[in-house]
Structures are given as C-alpha cells and as structure tokens.
Write a protein that holds these residues in place. Structure first.
Motif, PDB file in Angstrom:
ATOM      1  N   THR A   1       0.866  -1.183   0.000  1.00 51.26           N
ATOM      2  CA  THR A   1       0.000   0.000   0.000  1.00 51.26           C
ATOM      3  C   THR A   1       0.900   1.230   0.000  1.00 51.26           C
ATOM      4  O   THR A   1       2.115   1.106   0.189  1.00 51.26           O
TER       5      THR A   1
ATOM      6  N   SER B   1      -4.996  -6.378  -1.388  1.00 47.37           N
ATOM      7  CA  SER B   1      -5.374  -5.521  -0.268  1.00 47.37           C
ATOM      8  C   SER B   1      -6.749  -4.894  -0.516  1.00 47.37           C
ATOM      9  O   SER B   1      -7.002  -4.342  -1.586  1.00 47.37           O
TER      10      SER B   1
ATOM     11  N   SER C   1      -7.718  -2.224   0.567  1.00 45.33           N
ATOM     12  CA  SER C   1      -7.625  -0.771   0.563  1.00 45.33           C
ATOM     13  C   SER C   1      -7.743  -0.184  -0.839  1.00 45.33           C
ATOM     14  O   SER C   1      -8.072   0.977  -0.998  1.00 45.33           O
TER      15      SER C   1
ATOM     16  N   ASN D   1     -10.870   1.795  -1.878  1.00 44.24           N
ATOM     17  CA  ASN D   1     -11.264   3.000  -1.160  1.00 44.24           C
ATOM     18  C   ASN D   1     -11.043   4.243  -2.018  1.00 44.24           C
ATOM     19  O   ASN D   1      -9.924   4.632  -2.305  1.00 44.24           O
TER      20      ASN D   1
ATOM     21  N   GLN E   1      -8.492   7.256  -1.244  1.00 43.04           N
ATOM     22  CA  GLN E   1      -7.080   7.292  -1.614  1.00 43.04           C
ATOM     23  C   GLN E   1      -6.869   8.082  -2.890  1.00 43.04           C
ATOM     24  O   GLN E   1      -5.904   8.844  -3.009  1.00 43.04           O
TER      25      GLN E   1
ATOM     26  N   SER F   1      -6.413   6.409   7.339  1.00 44.05           N
ATOM     27  CA  SER F   1      -7.096   5.631   6.310  1.00 44.05           C
ATOM     28  C   SER F   1      -7.794   4.386   6.834  1.00 44.05           C
ATOM     29  O   SER F   1      -8.806   3.972   6.284  1.00 44.05           O
ATOM     30  N   CYS F   2      -7.279   3.773   7.915  1.00 47.53           N
ATOM     31  CA  CYS F   2      -7.937   2.545   8.379  1.00 47.53           C
ATOM     32  C   CYS F   2      -9.361   2.858   8.856  1.00 47.53           C
ATOM     33  O   CYS F   2     -10.267   2.042   8.691  1.00 47.53           O
TER      34      CYS F   2
ATOM     35  N   GLN G   1     -11.207   5.232   7.607  1.00 48.69           N
ATOM     36  CA  GLN G   1     -11.939   5.450   6.345  1.00 48.69           C
ATOM     37  C   GLN G   1     -12.408   4.106   5.779  1.00 48.69           C
ATOM     38  O   GLN G   1     -13.523   3.990   5.273  1.00 48.69           O
ATOM     39  N   GLN G   2     -11.541   3.116   5.870  1.00 51.02           N
ATOM     40  CA  GLN G   2     -11.915   1.807   5.322  1.00 51.02           C
ATOM     41  C   GLN G   2     -13.061   1.190   6.122  1.00 51.02           C
ATOM     42  O   GLN G   2     -13.978   0.604   5.559  1.00 51.02           O
TER      43      GLN G   2
ATOM     44  N   ILE H   1     -16.461   2.710   5.177  1.00 52.60           N
ATOM     45  CA  ILE H   1     -17.119   2.280   3.929  1.00 52.60           C
ATOM     46  C   ILE H   1     -18.346   1.418   4.239  1.00 52.60           C
ATOM     47  O   ILE H   1     -19.364   1.498   3.564  1.00 52.60           O
TER      48      ILE H   1
ATOM     49  N   GLN I   1      -2.415   1.532   5.441  1.00 45.76           N
ATOM     50  CA  GLN I   1      -2.603   1.712   6.868  1.00 45.76           C
ATOM     51  C   GLN I   1      -1.586   2.667   7.445  1.00 45.76           C
ATOM     52  O   GLN I   1      -1.233   2.602   8.609  1.00 45.76           O
TER      53      GLN I   1
END
Ligand code: SF4
Ligand code: SF4
Length: 358
Positions: free
Chosen positions: A209, A241, A243, A246, A249, A316-317, A319-320, A323, A353
C-alpha cells in the motif's frame, strides 16, 4: 548479489500453512463484513497500544516515547476481554513498538482465543526467524511494516536497506499475511523509492500500500503528475489488499477533500496505553473515557456524531471501516464538550494503513 534482489522460497510446509491461514482469515473477514452490514452495534476495528515505547525515533512521529513501561499482560487481557464482549471483529496491536512488549505472543493468543482477527503493526527491527515463528504459533493473521525510504536518512531509519534482510526472513518463514506500506508526497526526497519498495514487496509475495504526505500546513496537496503515476502503479500492485477499493485514496492523491461519515468512537476505537478510548491516534483526548466505563450508549452516540476533522482526515484505516456504514445513518449529533486533543493533526495522509504506527 545485492541484499535487495535476494528472494528465498519458503518451504513447501510453510507455503501450505500460509495458504491455509490466508483462506481461514479471508473467511473470517467475509464473516466480519457480513456481521458489520447486519448490525451497527459493535466495533469493527480496534487499535490497541500495549507499549508506547519505541526503539526508533522517526522525526515525523507523534506516537512514541523512549521511557514508558509495557502495559502488564493481565491488564491487556482485561481490555481484550472487554472488547470481545462488545463484539469487536479485528484488533490491531500498535505502538510504539509492540515487539518490545515481553508478552506480545500471549496477547495475540488471547485475541485469537476470544475469536478476534489478530493484526500487528511493527517497525520490523526486532524480527528474526525465531520471533517470526513465535508469531506464527501465537496465531497472528496480519502484519504491517511501513518503509519510508530506500536508504536510511535523518528522518527515518525504516528503509529498504536496513529492513530487507528481515523482509526476506518474513517471506521465508511467516505464515501470516504481510503488507508493506510506502510513502509519497511532500518531504519524500525520491518518489521512485515508493515504487522500488512496492515492487520489492510484491517480489517477496507481500501486499503493498502507499501513504501520501501533505504539506507542512496539514493541507491536502495534489501529487505531481509523475508521483500520481507512481501512486496508481503502486495501487495496482497491491492486488490482495482491500484498501484499493477506497475512493478516499484517489481523492487524496488529487488533493481533494473527502466526504464520508467517520464512525470512530463506535465502529473504530483507539485504546491508548492508559486504557482510554479515543477517536483515533490523531484525535487523542476525544472522548478519553476508560474502556471499562465505555457503554453501548456512548458508542451509539459517537456513531451518530459528525466529526469536524473528517473532510481532511489523515487516518485511512478508519476510512476503510467507514465504507461499511457510509451508505446509512447520517450523522447529526455534535461532539460532546471535552478537553482538546493531546496531539495536533499529523501531517500525513495515511493510505493503506499509514506511514507510522496508526
Ligand atoms: S482524524 Fe479522521 S479518523 Fe480521526 S476522528 Fe477525525 S475523521 Fe475520524
Ligand atoms: S513511526 Fe513507528 S518506528 Fe517510527 S518512531 Fe513512530 S512508532 Fe517508532
């Protein structure tokens, strides 16, 4: 042969164990998603800090000290039990440097005993064959290392050069999933580093990532055209991943604000070494209530609380996790009056992350 080009194949037994653990974890992750869609009443992801002390001192980091003692195992287990009783799906152990905690293996075992998915964020410096095998035995499912550059500098020693030997050991012995996070943006001397790190990660069989740093005023700043190309390439490399799904990003890469519903304090919790619940690593102080006193009503209130920091969020975690609930339950409550956060907004926009230990 240069260290960075060395690839050592894992034994057939390790490859089989790795594949089986991967499949089991994926099944558990799918169940976690199903449970999260059916009910909004439990935390999905918790970051737990059993050790604030770190063996490194990255100049951008506001999440470590060089003196604090490990949280005693009994106390960590009590916190894990409280989280399991709330129905928490995933715990990621972070720091500081969690591998400095003397009872980390037992902490991971306890997470698994209580049915939670077990993750770890580390700087990787304490990894060796024996330590990796202990993590295998304890039942670890995910491990992340952030690598900031190809060659160590005055900002960070977390470089491909210093860590590549440990990455090779992970590719040889780890049966858990490994993700390598790299960084792009202002302050990163050579954007090509992120690409080299990501390619090396994939070459060794890991996911990859990328994090984006904004400018010194904490403002979102679009990446230049070449950096955006590198960003897209690294995102494509991170095949396994979640991520990459998302949209956040891609907004950050283009310097755009992101509109979403941050469910921290409810679906995501950050538990510091003192056992207090915080919105996240960058908003420590809110709500600052001991986990043992954190009621379902409080979680429910935070679920419906609009977070002032969401459009320019750096985490960001969360944010994930968001979702899973962004499509429902608009937030219309204001944060309760509380003491101000202990730390300012970090300058990093964390993708994947994150760069540091959050
Ligand atoms: S910084 Fe991000 S994750 Fe933390 S409370 Fe604000 S919006 Fe949520
Ligand atoms: S970023 Fe990680 S390794 Fe660096 S000082 Fe912070 S906690 Fe330690």
């Amino acid at each position: 042969m240069a260290e960075e080009t060395r690839v050592v194949r894992a034994s057939a037994k390790t490859r089989l164990r790795r594949e089986l653990r991967f499949l089991r974890t994926r099944v558990r992750e799918l169940k976690m998603i199903g449970k999260a869609l059916v009910s909004t009443k439990h935390p999905i992801l918790v970051h737990l800090i059993p050790m604030r002390q770190c063996n490194l001192a990255c100049t951008y980091c506001n999440e470590f000290d060089d003196f604090s003692k490990p949280v005693p195992l009994e106390e960590v287990e009590k916190r894990l039990d409280a989280l399991a009783d709330m129905g928490t799906s995933i715990i990621t152990i972070s720091g500081g440097e969690p591998l400095m905690h003397p009872d980390l293996d037992e902490v991971i075992r306890h997470m698994r005993r209580r049915g939670m998915i077990a993750g770890l964020i580390t700087n990787g410096f304490y990894l060796n064959k024996e330590r990796i095998e202990r993590l295998n035995e304890a039942g670890l499912e995910h491990l992340q290392i952030s690598i900031d550059n190809v060659v160590p500098d005055e900002v960070s020693k977390k470089s491909l050069k210093t860590l590549d030997g440990r990455l090779v050991m992970l590719s040889q012995y780890a049966v858990f999933q490994v993700n390598i996070n790299s960084v792009l943006g202002s302050g990163v001397k050579d954007p090509e580093d992120a690409l080299k790190i990501a390619h090396r990660a994939v070459e060794l069989g890991f996911t990859s990532t990328v994090g984006i740093i904004h400018d010194n005023n904490g403002q979102l700043k679009p990446l230049g055209p070449h950096e955006q190309e590198i960003f897209e390439e690294v995102m494509t490399l991170g095949k396994r991943s979640f991520s990459r799904f998302n949209e956040f990003q891609h907004n950050v890469a283009r310097g755009r604000e992101h509109h979403w519903r941050c469910r921290s304090g409810s679906r995501y919790l950050y538990i510091c070494e003192d056992g207090l619940v915080h919105w996240c690593s960058q908003q420590r102080g809110y709500p600052g209530i001991p986990l043992s006193q954190y009621t379902p009503e409080m979680r429910h209130r935070e679920y419906s609380t609009k977070k002032f920091c969401a459009p320019r969020c750096t985490v960001s975690c969360v944010q994930q996790v968001g979702i899973l609930d962004n499509w429902r339950d608009p937030q219309n409550l204001k944060p309760m009056p509380m003491k101000p956060p202990a730390t300012p907004q970090a300058e990093l926009v964390q993708i994947g992350q994150g760069r540091g230990h959050s």
